[in-house]
Design a protein around this motif. Sequence first.
Motif, PDB file in Angstrom:
ATOM      1  N   PHE A 148      28.372   8.707  33.457  1.00  0.00           N
ATOM      2  CA  PHE A 148      28.635   9.964  33.856  1.00  0.00           C
ATOM      3  C   PHE A 148      28.100  10.886  33.261  1.00  0.00           C
ATOM      4  N   THR A 149      28.310  12.172  33.760  1.00  0.00           N
ATOM      5  CA  THR A 149      27.192  13.360  32.928  1.00  0.00           C
ATOM      6  C   THR A 149      27.761  14.520  33.665  1.00  0.00           C
ATOM      7  N   GLN A 150      27.431  15.803  33.254  1.00  0.00           N
ATOM      8  CA  GLN A 150      27.778  16.875  33.620  1.00  0.00           C
ATOM      9  C   GLN A 150      26.773  17.437  34.642  1.00  0.00           C
ATOM     10  N   TRP A 151      27.523  18.005  35.817  1.00  0.00           N
ATOM     11  CA  TRP A 151      27.008  18.534  36.839  1.00  0.00           C
ATOM     12  C   TRP A 151      25.807  19.722  36.318  1.00  0.00           C
ATOM     13  N   PRO A 152      24.662  19.513  36.730  1.00  0.00           N
ATOM     14  CA  PRO A 152      23.690  20.418  35.813  1.00  0.00           C
ATOM     15  C   PRO A 152      23.697  21.901  36.625  1.00  0.00           C
ATOM     16  N   VAL A 153      24.421  22.068  37.422  1.00  0.00           N
ATOM     17  CA  VAL A 153      24.670  23.594  38.164  1.00  0.00           C
ATOM     18  C   VAL A 153      25.637  24.209  37.388  1.00  0.00           C
ATOM     19  N   ASP A 154      25.390  24.761  36.386  1.00  0.00           N
ATOM     20  CA  ASP A 154      26.421  25.407  35.368  1.00  0.00           C
ATOM     21  C   ASP A 154      26.125  26.700  34.692  1.00  0.00           C
ATOM     22  N   SER A 155      26.889  27.286  34.278  1.00  0.00           N
ATOM     23  CA  SER A 155      26.433  28.470  33.786  1.00  0.00           C
ATOM     24  C   SER A 155      25.979  28.346  32.230  1.00  0.00           C
ATOM     25  N   HIS A 156      26.364  27.187  31.735  1.00  0.00           N
ATOM     26  CA  HIS A 156      26.200  26.861  30.181  1.00  0.00           C
ATOM     27  C   HIS A 156      24.903  26.178  30.271  1.00  0.00           C
ATOM     28  N   PRO A 157      23.700  26.599  29.367  1.00  0.00           N
ATOM     29  CA  PRO A 157      22.618  25.819  29.270  1.00  0.00           C
ATOM     30  C   PRO A 157      22.691  24.547  28.745  1.00  0.00           C
ATOM     31  N   ASP A 158      23.608  24.438  27.787  1.00  0.00           N
ATOM     32  CA  ASP A 158      23.855  23.110  27.161  1.00  0.00           C
ATOM     33  C   ASP A 158      24.239  21.828  28.251  1.00  0.00           C
ATOM     34  N   HIS A 159      25.022  22.533  29.097  1.00  0.00           N
ATOM     35  CA  HIS A 159      25.643  21.634  30.227  1.00  0.00           C
ATOM     36  C   HIS A 159      24.335  21.140  31.272  1.00  0.00           C
ATOM     37  N   GLN A 160      23.629  22.238  31.531  1.00  0.00           N
ATOM     38  CA  GLN A 160      22.457  21.962  32.471  1.00  0.00           C
ATOM     39  C   GLN A 160      21.457  20.805  31.745  1.00  0.00           C
ATOM     40  N   VAL A 161      21.208  21.080  30.591  1.00  0.00           N
ATOM     41  CA  VAL A 161      20.446  20.170  29.716  1.00  0.00           C
ATOM     42  C   VAL A 161      20.952  18.750  29.820  1.00  0.00           C
ATOM     43  N   THR A 162      22.204  18.646  29.752  1.00  0.00           N
ATOM     44  CA  THR A 162      23.022  17.309  29.746  1.00  0.00           C
ATOM     45  C   THR A 162      23.061  16.753  31.074  1.00  0.00           C
ATOM     46  N   GLY A 163      23.178  17.504  32.053  1.00  0.00           N
ATOM     47  CA  GLY A 163      22.984  16.766  33.390  1.00  0.00           C
ATOM     48  C   GLY A 163      21.676  16.353  33.737  1.00  0.00           C
ATOM     49  N   LEU A 164      20.648  16.889  33.545  1.00  0.00           N
ATOM     50  CA  LEU A 164      19.315  16.763  33.894  1.00  0.00           C
ATOM     51  C   LEU A 164      18.840  15.728  32.790  1.00  0.00           C
ATOM     52  N   LEU A 165      19.123  15.585  31.544  1.00  0.00           N
ATOM     53  CA  LEU A 165      18.818  14.448  30.703  1.00  0.00           C
ATOM     54  C   LEU A 165      19.209  12.990  31.345  1.00  0.00           C
ATOM     55  N   ALA A 166      20.547  12.878  31.766  1.00  0.00           N
ATOM     56  CA  ALA A 166      21.096  11.878  32.343  1.00  0.00           C
ATOM     57  C   ALA A 166      20.206  11.422  33.887  1.00  0.00           C
ATOM     58  N   LEU A 167      20.093  12.315  34.687  1.00  0.00           N
ATOM     59  CA  LEU A 167      19.347  12.335  35.667  1.00  0.00           C
ATOM     60  C   LEU A 167      17.859  11.684  35.511  1.00  0.00           C
ATOM     61  N   THR A 168      17.179  12.245  34.570  1.00  0.00           N
ATOM     62  CA  THR A 168      15.872  11.806  34.268  1.00  0.00           C
ATOM     63  C   THR A 168      16.107  10.105  33.931  1.00  0.00           C
ATOM     64  N   ALA A 169      17.179   9.778  33.057  1.00  0.00           N
ATOM     65  CA  ALA A 169      17.262   8.561  32.511  1.00  0.00           C
ATOM     66  C   ALA A 169      17.436   7.656  33.773  1.00  0.00           C
ATOM     67  N   TRP A 170      18.312   8.009  34.729  1.00  0.00           N
ATOM     68  CA  TRP A 170      18.707   7.392  35.918  1.00  0.00           C
ATOM     69  C   TRP A 170      17.283   7.072  36.507  1.00  0.00           C
ATOM     70  N   VAL A 171      16.463   8.018  36.988  1.00  0.00           N
ATOM     71  CA  VAL A 171      15.211   7.865  37.546  1.00  0.00           C
ATOM     72  C   VAL A 171      14.323   6.937  36.550  1.00  0.00           C
ATOM     73  N   LYS A 172      14.151   7.152  35.633  1.00  0.00           N
ATOM     74  CA  LYS A 172      13.298   6.325  34.727  1.00  0.00           C
ATOM     75  C   LYS A 172      13.856   4.818  34.634  1.00  0.00           C
ATOM     76  N   SER A 173      15.049   4.616  34.856  1.00  0.00           N
ATOM     77  CA  SER A 173      15.551   3.270  34.901  1.00  0.00           C
ATOM     78  C   SER A 173      15.330   2.692  35.993  1.00  0.00           C
ATOM     79  N   GLY A 174      14.765   3.300  37.026  1.00  0.00           N
ATOM     80  CA  GLY A 174      14.626   2.582  38.472  1.00  0.00           C
ATOM     81  C   GLY A 174      15.833   2.558  39.112  1.00  0.00           C
ATOM     82  N   ARG A 175      16.744   3.764  38.673  1.00  0.00           N
ATOM     83  CA  ARG A 175      18.350   3.894  39.388  1.00  0.00           C
ATOM     84  C   ARG A 175      19.077   2.522  39.356  1.00  0.00           C
TER      85      ARG A 175
END
Length: 262
Positions: A148-175
């Motif tokens: 579970f991670t934060q939705w990256p469309v967010d006004s807080h830059p830290d929340h954006q980063v959090t969501g995208l880090l997890a999304l990239t990990a998911w892609v790198k893992s082969g989903r």
Amino acid sequence: MEKNSPARRNFIKQSALAIGGLTAAPIIAAAHTPGSINPHDDNKKLIIICLGAHPGDPEFGCGGTMAKYSEAGHNVIFLYLTRGEAGDPNKTYAEMAALRTKEAEAACKILTATPQFAGQIDGNTVLDKSKNEEMAKLILAQKPDIVFTQWPVDSHPDHQVTGLLALTAWVKSGRKFHLYFYEVNTGVETMAFTPTDYVDITSTHEKKKAAMFAHKTQRPVETYNDYFKPLEEFRGLEAGARVAEAFIHFKTQADKISIIGL
Ligand SMILES: [Zn+2]
């Protein structure tokens, strides 16, 4: 609509209770999912990572759902990207980090979750190649079934980063794991959030409140009353529950091909 019409009951069964590992009803797309979750295997202990930018984000965003997972015997890890160092201009980063680490640990104890800290700095989180690799390593080493991670469309830059880090990990893992996004302070922080799944958190609501209120430095009662109480009730209305948490289940291309009868 009538409160207990068959159409309404079916809708709730299919849409409101569809999170992996927390449902008695079949998950429509389960046959296509790449992860290891079999919704009919009650004995499988899931490993769940809930990633948040700051101490409090996982608790406020999905503490009720995480409490349900831990009560069901699953392993829940709260992975905080930062220690909330920038939370009070009158305190040093070191003082604030120490205070908020203690608050996070107290909240995790209430929810039976394990706290972990990824070492980035509040208000100054970084999204680049090396941070993406670091996060992917950290997540994949724990072999999660669900993240579970934060939705990256967010006004807080830290929340954006959090969501995208997890999304990239998911892609790198082969989903390889299921990926769900959660919302915080919707309308002020989270934006453009259209849920795909809901969890009725009525049974764990008091526990969630205790975990939220453990973040004493963050004016938790005001934050709860102003943002999260109306949000939980609104999501509850959508899902046919008193209070609910809502998620976006990020699906692979194959998972999206799931219309009934075709
Ligand atoms: Zn936050």
